[in-house]
Design an enzyme around this catalytic site. Sequence first.
Site, PDB file in Angstrom:
ATOM      1  N   SER A   1       0.829  -1.200   0.000  1.00 63.88           N
ATOM      2  CA  SER A   1       0.000   0.000   0.000  1.00 63.88           C
ATOM      3  C   SER A   1       0.868   1.257   0.000  1.00 63.88           C
ATOM      4  O   SER A   1       1.956   1.265   0.578  1.00 63.88           O
ATOM      5  CB  SER A   1      -0.879   0.001   1.252  1.00 63.88           C
ATOM      6  OG  SER A   1      -1.854   1.020   1.192  1.00 63.88           O
ATOM      7  N   PRO A   2       0.402   2.339  -0.634  1.00 62.89           N
ATOM      8  CA  PRO A   2       1.154   3.596  -0.575  1.00 62.89           C
ATOM      9  C   PRO A   2       1.161   4.152   0.839  1.00 62.89           C
ATOM     10  O   PRO A   2       0.115   4.262   1.476  1.00 62.89           O
ATOM     11  CB  PRO A   2       0.385   4.520  -1.534  1.00 62.89           C
ATOM     12  CG  PRO A   2      -0.987   3.932  -1.601  1.00 62.89           C
ATOM     13  CD  PRO A   2      -0.822   2.461  -1.435  1.00 62.89           C
TER      14      PRO A   2
ATOM     15  N   GLN B   1       0.845   6.363  -6.832  1.00 65.42           N
ATOM     16  CA  GLN B   1      -0.402   7.024  -6.472  1.00 65.42           C
ATOM     17  C   GLN B   1      -0.254   8.522  -6.713  1.00 65.42           C
ATOM     18  O   GLN B   1       0.566   9.180  -6.075  1.00 65.42           O
ATOM     19  CB  GLN B   1      -0.745   6.760  -5.004  1.00 65.42           C
ATOM     20  CG  GLN B   1      -2.108   7.287  -4.588  1.00 65.42           C
ATOM     21  CD  GLN B   1      -2.388   7.040  -3.118  1.00 65.42           C
ATOM     22  OE1 GLN B   1      -1.782   7.692  -2.263  1.00 65.42           O
ATOM     23  NE2 GLN B   1      -3.289   6.121  -2.813  1.00 65.42           N
TER      24      GLN B   1
ATOM     25  N   TYR C   1      -8.628  14.124   0.948  1.00 64.85           N
ATOM     26  CA  TYR C   1      -7.786  14.949   0.089  1.00 64.85           C
ATOM     27  C   TYR C   1      -8.635  15.553  -1.031  1.00 64.85           C
ATOM     28  O   TYR C   1      -9.859  15.471  -0.997  1.00 64.85           O
ATOM     29  CB  TYR C   1      -6.593  14.143  -0.408  1.00 64.85           C
ATOM     30  CG  TYR C   1      -5.714  13.645   0.723  1.00 64.85           C
ATOM     31  CD1 TYR C   1      -5.275  14.523   1.714  1.00 64.85           C
ATOM     32  CD2 TYR C   1      -5.371  12.307   0.852  1.00 64.85           C
ATOM     33  CE1 TYR C   1      -4.500  14.087   2.778  1.00 64.85           C
ATOM     34  CE2 TYR C   1      -4.595  11.854   1.913  1.00 64.85           C
ATOM     35  CZ  TYR C   1      -4.160  12.746   2.877  1.00 64.85           C
ATOM     36  OH  TYR C   1      -3.402  12.309   3.934  1.00 64.85           O
TER      37      TYR C   1
ATOM     38  N   GLY D   1      -0.040  -2.311   4.456  1.00 62.48           N
ATOM     39  CA  GLY D   1       0.748  -1.125   4.762  1.00 62.48           C
ATOM     40  C   GLY D   1       1.656  -1.361   5.947  1.00 62.48           C
ATOM     41  O   GLY D   1       2.799  -1.781   5.808  1.00 62.48           O
ATOM     42  N   ARG D   2       1.134  -1.111   7.141  1.00 65.25           N
ATOM     43  CA  ARG D   2       1.958  -1.203   8.348  1.00 65.25           C
ATOM     44  C   ARG D   2       2.563  -2.589   8.535  1.00 65.25           C
ATOM     45  O   ARG D   2       3.680  -2.720   9.041  1.00 65.25           O
ATOM     46  CB  ARG D   2       1.110  -0.844   9.576  1.00 65.25           C
ATOM     47  CG  ARG D   2       0.616   0.599   9.554  1.00 65.25           C
ATOM     48  CD  ARG D   2      -0.417   0.849  10.632  1.00 65.25           C
ATOM     49  NE  ARG D   2      -1.103   2.108  10.411  1.00 65.25           N
ATOM     50  CZ  ARG D   2      -2.210   2.470  11.049  1.00 65.25           C
ATOM     51  NH1 ARG D   2      -2.744   1.655  11.940  1.00 65.25           N
ATOM     52  NH2 ARG D   2      -2.785   3.632  10.795  1.00 65.25           N
TER      53      ARG D   2
END
Length: 370
Positions: free
Chosen positions: A22-23, A104, A185, A333-334
Amino acid sequence: MSALFTPLKLRSLEIPNRVWMSPMCMYSAAPEGPETGAPTDFHLTHLASRAAGGAGLVMAEATGVRPDGRISPWDLGLWNDRQQEAFARITEAVKAHGSVPAIQLAHAGRKASVDKPWLSDRYVPESAGGYRAVAPSPVAYDGLPVPHELTVDEIHRLVRDFADSARRALAAGFQVAEVHGAHGYLINSFLSPAANHRTDAYGGGFENRIRFALEVVDAVRAVWPDDLPVFFRTSATDWLTESPEDDREGWTGEDTVRLAKELQAHGVDLLDVSTGGMVRDAKIPTGPDYQVPFAARARAGADIPTAAVGLITEPRQAQEIVAGGRADAVFLGRELLRDPYWPQRAALELGAEPSWPDQYAYVVRRRERD
């Protein structure tokens, strides 16, 4: 064979497995000078190591399509030649390990110009190297200044900025472009009535609020090869309307299914499904799979491939998501920060063949034999 480790073909691109990186913003680019926004040796190591770890697709973090599009002054950008050249090193390294390089493309909108989260996460003013935030309406994100309300001409310029950045991404060697339409965003702010109070063609009803998102997708798709996929990351809900205790109007799971159908008609190949980010005080549930049902709902309701993200930590959990048809892939991700070789470990646990680099494979297999 494990469903998690079967290839996924989107257009002509075959992604070797369904475990994707993941970004994640690293806040590690130069904030000023000729190297502003350009990826560094840190980014090269960060991304290439996850490719070596077996991720089928490696997504570079939210990358600003112009200077004021960065979440922080230390974020990556892709609006000039130097940034493009620096990204080319990364795509070559990711491909060398058999993974697909993805990027991304983003504009932070009203949440732009903040400090590194481990320092203060507060607004960085223009006098300290920051920049003025822009948004569909002059509605501030909690704790940040009121943003500049974009004019129609400025909106059109932003659409071109996304296209220009996508063109550079392709030249740098990326094989997937993802449009960031989530987490409060810029694009997400146009989508949600919580932030979009416009009364022109870009505000009001659902069709008007999705207009900017579709124009950005059209512009990116126009410069992206027909044989390569475009993704779109969405926040499937603001957790406002879908929270019984909250009477504020927001973006819902039903809206996401409607948007997914439109995105697919405009050339989006996969919906990357996240949630939240519009307001700080939204009541967000926790626990395994808290976002996965939204990916499953969009996949079923819009007949579009989806990727699930969020609190996916165990190989068998990820396997169940894909094998059960709830999503076509998972973004980690993490968990990939904690364990860059999670995909290799998951392959072993699920009975698949790990994709070790040749430099590692001899030692690993020898130990298995011993």
